[in-house]
Design a protein around this motif. Sequence first.
Motif, PDB file in Angstrom:
ATOM      1  N   TYR A  43     -26.351  -6.702  -0.919  1.00 24.24           N
ATOM      2  CA  TYR A  43     -25.413  -6.059  -1.837  1.00 24.24           C
ATOM      3  C   TYR A  43     -25.511  -6.686  -3.229  1.00 24.24           C
ATOM      4  N   SER A  82      -9.920  -2.728   2.483  1.00 21.70           N
ATOM      5  CA  SER A  82      -9.911  -1.793   3.617  1.00 21.70           C
ATOM      6  C   SER A  82      -8.587  -1.055   3.671  1.00 21.70           C
ATOM      7  N   HIS A  85     -26.161  -9.315   4.692  1.00 16.13           N
ATOM      8  CA  HIS A  85     -25.611  -8.079   4.118  1.00 16.13           C
ATOM      9  C   HIS A  85     -25.140  -8.309   2.686  1.00 16.13           C
ATOM     10  N   LEU A  86     -24.427  -9.416   2.483  1.00 13.19           N
ATOM     11  CA  LEU A  86     -23.894  -9.683   1.152  1.00 13.19           C
ATOM     12  C   LEU A  86     -25.023  -9.950   0.155  1.00 13.19           C
ATOM     13  N   GLU A 130     -13.419  -6.977  -0.958  1.00 13.84           N
ATOM     14  CA  GLU A 130     -13.703  -6.032   0.123  1.00 13.84           C
ATOM     15  C   GLU A 130     -12.345  -5.470   0.579  1.00 13.84           C
ATOM     16  N   MET A 184     -13.790   1.063   3.974  1.00 19.60           N
ATOM     17  CA  MET A 184     -13.956  -0.150   3.187  1.00 19.60           C
ATOM     18  C   MET A 184     -14.588   0.185   1.848  1.00 19.60           C
ATOM     19  N   LYS A 185     -14.139  -0.491   0.807  1.00 19.34           N
ATOM     20  CA  LYS A 185     -14.771  -0.328  -0.494  1.00 19.34           C
ATOM     21  C   LYS A 185     -14.928  -1.705  -1.137  1.00 19.34           C
ATOM     22  N   LEU A 186     -16.074  -1.911  -1.797  1.00 19.15           N
ATOM     23  CA  LEU A 186     -16.369  -3.191  -2.426  1.00 19.15           C
ATOM     24  C   LEU A 186     -16.236  -3.085  -3.941  1.00 19.15           C
ATOM     25  N   HIS A 211     -16.910  -6.904   8.658  1.00 18.32           N
ATOM     26  CA  HIS A 211     -17.055  -7.011   7.208  1.00 18.32           C
ATOM     27  C   HIS A 211     -18.170  -6.090   6.738  1.00 18.32           C
ATOM     28  N   LEU A 212     -18.645  -6.345   5.546  1.00 19.81           N
ATOM     29  CA  LEU A 212     -19.673  -5.509   4.941  1.00 19.81           C
ATOM     30  C   LEU A 212     -20.812  -5.278   5.931  1.00 19.81           C
ATOM     31  N   GLN A 213     -21.010  -4.015   6.304  1.00 20.63           N
ATOM     32  CA  GLN A 213     -22.042  -3.687   7.279  1.00 20.63           C
ATOM     33  C   GLN A 213     -22.746  -2.407   6.866  1.00 20.63           C
ATOM     34  N   TYR A 224     -17.620   2.494   2.298  1.00 21.08           N
ATOM     35  CA  TYR A 224     -18.332   2.059   3.495  1.00 21.08           C
ATOM     36  C   TYR A 224     -17.513   2.471   4.715  1.00 21.08           C
TER      37      TYR A 224
END
Length: 278
Positions: free
Chosen positions: A92, A141, A88-89, A139, A147-149, A71-73, A270
């Motif tokens: 963000y 992919s 991480h979240l 999130e 990956m883009k948020l 996930h978000l990293q 990401y």
Amino acid sequence: MSHHPSSISHLISNIYTAKVMHHRLAPKKHTFWYNVYMFYIDLDEIDLLAKKLRWFSRNKFNLFSFRDSEHLQLPRNNPDSTKNIRQHLESYLKGYGVDGTKLKIKLLTNLNVLGYNFNPVSFYFCFDENENPVCCVAEISNTYREMKLFFFGKEELDGDRFKKITTKYFYVSPFIDHDDSFDFNLKIPGEKLEIKIDDIDKNGKRFFISTLLGSSKPLTDASLLKYFFSIPFIPLQVMGMIHWQAFKLWMKKIPFHPKAENPELQRNVYKPYKPQTK
């Protein structure tokens, strides 16, 4: 290791059995659907799940495994790369002026199955101490595992739904331009799951409709086994389905845009994909 079904019944996390439907309206019609199951995991409950469920682990091989790294990293060479998913979240969210430290965060996602995972889209729904929704993060992919948020704040909350139309600036499919727009309509998950993400072209015309509709089921060892055997290797099946449908679209001669086209339209991505160079 002992497992106590009575204590498992108090878990906040659950499973949704769901159906994904994709309906392309233009330039040619193309519709398909498939069954899935998805997990709705309270981020503060992951270690408890790993302790209570025989078939669930965190960052270790199992039938189902939650892996923070999927996930978000931040990049591996970043000093913060050892953070877990919640940290991480929170970092963000801070960029959007949201203090995530006291929020309850629930993640709608696919888990790693026998060491393999592919998540076309995951959603973080964030709640205050009174269970009121505060914000949401999608999130997304692609098959290159980029990956883009996308962030949804209070101003995008309409009743029990987060709604937003925004330019993608992201390669999701060779049959959809990078700079078309997503139209998100995300209902806060409850007994029922209802997620809608449509695509709108540069002329404001809706040309692609996708829905994820499901029903809540308890998260137990028995249900984990049941859903594993109902759709074995679900991440591989989803990845295979995407490629099979892409082949069908190609056969229908729908305009095709290679990923390398318009790299400037890939923004804030990401884990950017780096092709192998000889």
